[in-house]
Design a protein around this motif. Sequence first.
Motif, PDB file in Angstrom:
ATOM      1  N   GLN A  52      82.976  38.576  28.881  1.00 59.91           N
ATOM      2  CA  GLN A  52      82.791  37.500  28.817  1.00 59.91           C
ATOM      3  C   GLN A  52      82.914  37.149  27.669  1.00 59.91           C
ATOM      4  O   GLN A  52      83.326  35.312  27.336  1.00 59.91           O
ATOM      5  CB  GLN A  52      80.807  37.836  28.148  1.00 59.91           C
ATOM      6  N   GLY A 346      76.842  44.678  35.927  1.00 59.98           N
ATOM      7  CA  GLY A 346      76.370  43.579  34.991  1.00 59.98           C
ATOM      8  C   GLY A 346      77.159  42.748  34.017  1.00 59.98           C
ATOM      9  O   GLY A 346      76.844  42.070  33.763  1.00 59.98           O
ATOM     10  N   LEU A 349      79.303  40.334  35.552  1.00 64.61           N
ATOM     11  CA  LEU A 349      79.253  39.107  36.259  1.00 64.61           C
ATOM     12  C   LEU A 349      78.333  38.806  36.145  1.00 64.61           C
ATOM     13  O   LEU A 349      77.862  37.556  35.819  1.00 64.61           O
ATOM     14  CB  LEU A 349      77.791  40.819  37.416  1.00 64.61           C
ATOM     15  N   LYS A 350      78.029  39.028  34.000  1.00 64.18           N
ATOM     16  CA  LYS A 350      77.606  38.141  33.258  1.00 64.18           C
ATOM     17  C   LYS A 350      78.521  36.787  33.013  1.00 64.18           C
ATOM     18  O   LYS A 350      77.349  35.820  33.282  1.00 64.18           O
ATOM     19  CB  LYS A 350      77.189  38.760  32.507  1.00 64.18           C
ATOM     20  N   LEU A 353      77.802  34.443  35.828  1.00 67.66           N
ATOM     21  CA  LEU A 353      75.960  33.769  35.969  1.00 67.66           C
ATOM     22  C   LEU A 353      75.422  34.422  34.881  1.00 67.66           C
ATOM     23  O   LEU A 353      75.376  35.109  34.147  1.00 67.66           O
ATOM     24  CB  LEU A 353      75.644  35.360  36.824  1.00 67.66           C
ATOM     25  N   VAL A 356      71.991  34.252  34.647  1.00 66.27           N
ATOM     26  CA  VAL A 356      71.062  35.525  34.452  1.00 66.27           C
ATOM     27  C   VAL A 356      71.222  36.634  33.594  1.00 66.27           C
ATOM     28  O   VAL A 356      72.052  37.022  33.265  1.00 66.27           O
ATOM     29  CB  VAL A 356      71.359  35.800  35.598  1.00 66.27           C
ATOM     30  N   GLU A 358      70.983  40.151  32.206  1.00 70.55           N
ATOM     31  CA  GLU A 358      72.305  41.486  32.463  1.00 70.55           C
ATOM     32  C   GLU A 358      71.223  42.542  32.731  1.00 70.55           C
ATOM     33  O   GLU A 358      72.138  43.154  33.373  1.00 70.55           O
ATOM     34  CB  GLU A 358      73.263  41.059  30.903  1.00 70.55           C
ATOM     35  N   LEU A 361      71.657  41.568  36.125  1.00 73.75           N
ATOM     36  CA  LEU A 361      72.625  41.760  37.189  1.00 73.75           C
ATOM     37  C   LEU A 361      72.911  43.393  37.254  1.00 73.75           C
ATOM     38  O   LEU A 361      72.976  43.809  38.296  1.00 73.75           O
ATOM     39  CB  LEU A 361      73.216  41.219  36.140  1.00 73.75           C
ATOM     40  N   ASN A 362      72.582  44.199  35.909  1.00 72.61           N
ATOM     41  CA  ASN A 362      72.927  45.728  35.812  1.00 72.61           C
ATOM     42  C   ASN A 362      71.780  46.394  37.493  1.00 72.61           C
ATOM     43  O   ASN A 362      72.476  47.234  38.000  1.00 72.61           O
ATOM     44  CB  ASN A 362      72.406  45.945  34.767  1.00 72.61           C
ATOM     45  N   LEU A 364      71.175  44.793  40.122  1.00 76.45           N
ATOM     46  CA  LEU A 364      72.227  44.223  41.133  1.00 76.45           C
ATOM     47  C   LEU A 364      73.555  45.278  41.927  1.00 76.45           C
ATOM     48  O   LEU A 364      73.264  45.676  42.763  1.00 76.45           O
ATOM     49  CB  LEU A 364      72.267  43.478  41.464  1.00 76.45           C
ATOM     50  N   SER A 365      73.741  45.377  40.027  1.00 72.17           N
ATOM     51  CA  SER A 365      75.548  46.060  40.029  1.00 72.17           C
ATOM     52  C   SER A 365      75.026  47.478  41.090  1.00 72.17           C
ATOM     53  O   SER A 365      75.273  48.226  41.917  1.00 72.17           O
ATOM     54  CB  SER A 365      75.904  45.720  38.870  1.00 72.17           C
ATOM     55  N   ASP A 370      81.405  46.437  45.313  1.00 72.01           N
ATOM     56  CA  ASP A 370      82.070  45.464  45.705  1.00 72.01           C
ATOM     57  C   ASP A 370      83.205  45.191  46.553  1.00 72.01           C
ATOM     58  O   ASP A 370      84.044  46.393  46.207  1.00 72.01           O
ATOM     59  CB  ASP A 370      82.358  45.040  44.212  1.00 72.01           C
TER      60      ASP A 370
END
Length: 501
Positions: A52, A346, A349-350, A353, A356, A358, A361-362, A364-365, A370
């Motif tokens: 990030q 997450g 991914l942040k 994205l 969105v 975090e 996203l966690n 989703l993760s 992956d």
Amino acid sequence: MASPDIVIIGSGMGGATVAAGLAGSGAKVTILEKGERLLDSPETRDARAIFQRAHFRPKEMWLDAQSKPFNPGNYHVVGGNTKFYGAVLFRYRRQDFSELEFPGGGVSPAWPFPYEELEPWYSKAEQLYQVRGTTSEDPTEPFHSRDYPFKPVPDEPAIAKVRERLKSVGLHPASLPLGVDIDRWLARAKTPFDAYPDTLTGKMDAESCGLAAALEDPDIDLQTGADVVRLETDEKNRIASIVYRQKGEEKRLSPKLVILSAGAIRSATLLLSSADGRNPDGLANSSDQVGRNFMNHNATFMLAVDPRTVNDSVYQKTIHFNDFYFDDGNGSGPLGQVQLLGRVTGQILKSRLSAVPEFALNMLSRRSVDWYLVSEDLPRKESRVRLDGSQVILEWRFSNMKAHETLVARVKERMRAAGYPILLSQLVDGRLPSHQCGTTRIGNDPAGHVCDPWCRSFDHKNLFVVDAGFLPTSAAVNPSLTVAAQALRVADYIRRTELAS
């Protein structure tokens, strides 16, 4: 400092490994590295800092083919880009050394020598980089004259279940060949290793293996903070001097041999920026091929999501499959390779994205696995790196996209069959040169290549270019081990032909 016999520019996979191959030769060798050693810190295992906040990213900016600036992630540290690599150490497949035709009519040219020529050096490189792997699972695995030195990194329980799901739909998942001591890595912190910086805590990279072996020889020394400015030639068109800056002072070395290993992009730009009266288009560039034929890989990130299943793995990256490497089963020809990414949390991914939350996203993760889908990028003269003054311009032109699009479609088909109803994918754009290669390709024809099959410049007999720039083709696997194998082969050649007397 008195000039050594050999100067190596760069301490990444090429430079560090060729130095290891020269250890014990009796030659005085100096390695010039622009960066410093990467020291351990809290940020080395902090996903938010790495992904990030881009804590470790270099500050330089390049331009893409549309003249848009971007930060390339080309690291200037001891060990080079291997400090952040995923430690995947594949051999090119045997057929990768021959001409291959792809869907859509693209052609990958043959190497100037067959797989069998490089095979013993692959084995030596696997020993040096302590590769964990097996030859019994992947049908495309070429002949090995020696077994891997260590057994594969074990699947975590969640990934062992993924392996079985892939087998159930007719795929042949195999263990990734990895240069990582997973117990040591996890003892420092329970994080993935892919894209996380190694600070000598378990990853087998150019610093921890190649350079460590080289520096056991008291005749080999490492100079850090040494930014090479230019190479100078003499009246015989040999490399006469290396000019570099260190601690604000301009310095000069005049070795007998120069080994340029700054990486496919930076080696090319150094040769171009060192143009002189004898070489008005840049050094080693009478063929007009320096900087051309840049290759990366065609790559797609894919999240395979099963809302019913939890993925609680930490490092994840232990399996791949090559079912579509040479034939997709439907007559479409070679498509590419599929391997797990390091665990994409997450927090990671942040970074892509940002809008969105975090926590979402966690969630989703936690339900996703992956993947990294890789197809061969073909060499083309218009795909190149060049300079505008001191500005690096990377004009990477996508190629072989029909094969890659077909690979993505085939993988999605199999993933759905394996019980992953949600598939999120993103093509990696041309501004992430993590598998950079080409630009100084080897071959037998001086009119069409920069270096001969031993990585010796056709134009300057005391210059060798030993990094991923030499690769004639990108294949569809990670290039690091092939660079290391060729570096050991070249070091042996230098010992036999330049140092024997």
